[in-house]
Design a protein around this motif. Structure first.
Motif, mmCIF file in Angstrom:
data_model
loop_
_atom_site.group_PDB
_atom_site.id
_atom_site.type_symbol
_atom_site.label_atom_id
_atom_site.label_comp_id
_atom_site.label_asym_id
_atom_site.label_seq_id
_atom_site.Cartn_x
_atom_site.Cartn_y
_atom_site.Cartn_z
ATOM 1 N N VAL A 74 37.658 -35.681 11.920
ATOM 2 C CA VAL A 74 36.395 -34.465 12.384
ATOM 3 C C VAL A 74 36.324 -34.549 13.771
ATOM 4 C CG1 VAL A 74 34.048 -33.914 12.175
ATOM 5 C CG2 VAL A 74 35.274 -35.063 9.983
ATOM 6 N N ARG A 75 36.056 -33.592 14.466
ATOM 7 C CA ARG A 75 35.879 -33.202 15.846
ATOM 8 C C ARG A 75 34.975 -32.103 15.998
ATOM 9 N NH1 ARG A 75 40.163 -33.918 20.155
ATOM 10 N NH2 ARG A 75 41.044 -34.313 17.936
ATOM 11 N N ARG A 76 33.743 -32.163 16.654
ATOM 12 C CA ARG A 76 32.867 -31.043 17.025
ATOM 13 C C ARG A 76 32.714 -30.944 18.495
ATOM 14 N NH1 ARG A 76 26.991 -30.126 14.764
ATOM 15 N NH2 ARG A 76 26.682 -32.441 15.263
ATOM 16 N N SER A 77 33.246 -29.773 19.097
ATOM 17 C CA SER A 77 33.035 -29.442 20.461
ATOM 18 C C SER A 77 32.290 -28.133 20.515
ATOM 19 C CB SER A 77 34.515 -29.099 20.895
ATOM 20 O OG SER A 77 34.441 -28.708 22.272
ATOM 21 N N GLY A 78 31.046 -28.146 21.260
ATOM 22 C CA GLY A 78 30.077 -27.287 21.285
ATOM 23 C C GLY A 78 29.720 -26.575 19.743
ATOM 24 N N ALA A 79 30.125 -25.381 19.595
ATOM 25 C CA ALA A 79 29.617 -24.670 18.306
ATOM 26 C C ALA A 79 30.793 -24.620 17.292
ATOM 27 C CB ALA A 79 29.183 -23.369 18.656
ATOM 28 N N ARG A 80 31.987 -25.335 17.642
ATOM 29 C CA ARG A 80 33.128 -25.188 16.881
ATOM 30 C C ARG A 80 33.136 -26.699 16.226
ATOM 31 N NH1 ARG A 80 34.205 -20.847 14.992
ATOM 32 N NH2 ARG A 80 36.258 -21.631 14.574
ATOM 33 N N LEU A 81 33.937 -26.708 14.827
ATOM 34 C CA LEU A 81 34.034 -28.077 14.283
ATOM 35 C C LEU A 81 35.456 -27.958 13.764
ATOM 36 C CD1 LEU A 81 32.806 -30.540 12.688
ATOM 37 C CD2 LEU A 81 32.285 -28.730 10.669
ATOM 38 N N ARG A 82 36.252 -28.999 13.976
ATOM 39 C CA ARG A 82 37.599 -28.968 13.283
ATOM 40 C C ARG A 82 37.798 -30.428 12.786
ATOM 41 N NH1 ARG A 82 43.239 -28.794 16.607
ATOM 42 N NH2 ARG A 82 43.070 -26.630 16.134
ATOM 43 N N VAL A 83 38.196 -29.967 11.418
ATOM 44 C CA VAL A 83 38.593 -30.762 10.273
ATOM 45 C C VAL A 83 39.872 -30.951 9.880
ATOM 46 C CG1 VAL A 83 37.688 -31.691 8.025
ATOM 47 C CG2 VAL A 83 36.177 -30.884 9.564
ATOM 48 N N THR A 84 40.723 -32.080 10.101
ATOM 49 C CA THR A 84 41.836 -32.235 9.556
ATOM 50 C C THR A 84 41.935 -33.237 8.381
ATOM 51 O OG1 THR A 84 42.822 -31.808 11.639
ATOM 52 C CG2 THR A 84 44.144 -32.929 10.172
ATOM 53 N N ALA A 85 42.529 -32.777 7.404
ATOM 54 C CA ALA A 85 42.364 -33.724 5.913
ATOM 55 C C ALA A 85 43.718 -33.631 5.556
ATOM 56 C CB ALA A 85 41.576 -33.001 5.098
ATOM 57 N N GLU A 86 44.147 -34.856 4.820
ATOM 58 C CA GLU A 86 45.560 -35.043 4.468
ATOM 59 C C GLU A 86 45.511 -35.665 3.026
ATOM 60 O OE1 GLU A 86 48.741 -38.223 5.878
ATOM 61 O OE2 GLU A 86 48.788 -36.623 7.314
ATOM 62 N N LEU A 87 46.426 -35.495 1.885
ATOM 63 C CA LEU A 87 46.447 -36.043 0.767
ATOM 64 C C LEU A 87 47.659 -36.644 0.670
ATOM 65 C CD1 LEU A 87 45.335 -36.436 -2.071
ATOM 66 C CD2 LEU A 87 46.289 -34.259 -2.519
ATOM 67 N N THR A 88 47.600 -37.856 0.471
ATOM 68 C CA THR A 88 48.954 -38.698 0.576
ATOM 69 C C THR A 88 49.275 -39.427 -0.873
ATOM 70 O OG1 THR A 88 48.582 -39.214 2.959
ATOM 71 C CG2 THR A 88 50.216 -40.594 1.770
ATOM 72 N N ARG A 89 50.592 -39.520 -1.384
ATOM 73 C CA ARG A 89 50.912 -39.934 -2.482
ATOM 74 C C ARG A 89 51.031 -41.499 -2.262
ATOM 75 N NH1 ARG A 89 54.495 -36.940 -4.226
ATOM 76 N NH2 ARG A 89 53.090 -35.985 -5.387
ATOM 77 N N ALA A 90 50.228 -42.301 -2.909
ATOM 78 C CA ALA A 90 50.063 -43.851 -2.139
ATOM 79 C C ALA A 90 51.531 -44.626 -2.404
ATOM 80 C CB ALA A 90 48.828 -44.629 -2.899
ATOM 81 N N SER A 91 52.354 -44.261 -3.399
ATOM 82 C CA SER A 91 53.354 -45.079 -3.770
ATOM 83 C C SER A 91 54.510 -44.950 -2.897
ATOM 84 C CB SER A 91 53.814 -44.881 -5.150
ATOM 85 O OG SER A 91 53.978 -43.454 -5.361
ATOM 86 N N THR A 92 54.609 -43.606 -2.282
ATOM 87 C CA THR A 92 55.456 -43.353 -1.447
ATOM 88 C C THR A 92 55.375 -43.161 -0.241
ATOM 89 O OG1 THR A 92 55.427 -40.877 -2.066
ATOM 90 C CG2 THR A 92 56.814 -42.170 -3.392
ATOM 91 N N GLY A 93 53.833 -42.607 0.527
ATOM 92 C CA GLY A 93 53.478 -42.289 1.689
ATOM 93 C C GLY A 93 53.711 -40.943 1.948
ATOM 94 N N VAL A 94 54.212 -40.200 0.691
ATOM 95 C CA VAL A 94 54.620 -38.813 1.060
ATOM 96 C C VAL A 94 53.226 -37.698 1.190
ATOM 97 C CG1 VAL A 94 55.848 -36.618 0.149
ATOM 98 C CG2 VAL A 94 57.004 -39.021 0.003
#
Length: 184
Positions: A74-94
């Motif tokens: 999560v990054r907030r800069s002034g009036a903007r918000l940027r969220v990066t999210a990632e779903l990973t399969r644990a067994s393979t790292g994919v």
């Protein structure tokens, strides 16, 4: 269908914005926990992974007993918000799914809803209409009140006397903000 939401990293220059990352993480855990067919690790279970490197997804999966995990920033800069999210399969790292959300900083509830729906779909497939409504629900229409609520929850989770008093202040501010929205 097991998943863990790891604590998101705060990439904001202002370290006081750390509550955004913690609050987003905890809200995602709570929202996803409402989808009955998903087994979501609790906040307490994922706290022990905090600050640990994510270099071996299989170890994370085994340690938490999950098939998938979510990580992000999560990054907030002034009036903007940027969220990066990632779903990973644990067994393979994919990587199963990844998305970056650039929004106005007062759209935290919208980002939470969008991410929760994407994660639930990525883990469990197509969502039933009731599940979609559950994940899309917003606790308030007042973004400032919601930010105080999230900040209060993060402070409350720290369980110190000072943070408890600060949490009460945040909750009272959130409550008055929600009341003013209702009376408008």
């Amino acid at each position: 269908l097991s998943v863990a939401v790891l604590y998101f990293d705060n990439l904001s220059r202002d370290t006081s914005d750390a509550f955004l990352a913690d609050g987003l993480t905890e809200e995602l855990i709570a929202r996803l926990g409402q989808v009955e067919r998903l087994q979501v690790k609790s906040r307490a279970a994922v706290q022990r992974m905090r600050g640990r490197p994510l270099d071996d997804p299989a170890v994370i999966g085994r340690s938490l007993g999950v098939a998938h995990f979510v990580s992000g920033s999560v990054r907030r800069s002034g009036a903007r918000l940027r969220v990066t999210a990632e779903l990973t399969r644990a067994s393979t790292g994919v990587q199963v799914w990844s998305q970056t959300y650039d929004r106005a900083s007062d759209d935290l509830m919208g980002v939470e809803s969008d991410i929760a729906q994407a994660i639930a779909t990525g883990v469990g497939g197509r969502l039933a209409p009731a599940e979609q409504r559950t994940l899309a629900a917003r606790p308030t229409t007042n973004p400032e009140a919601y930010e105080h609520f999230v900040r209060g929850n993060v402070l409350l989770a720290r369980r110190t006397a000072l943070d408890m008093r600060r949490a009460i202040t945040e909750f009272e501010t959130a409550d008055s903000g929600m009341r003013s929205t209702l009376s408008s």
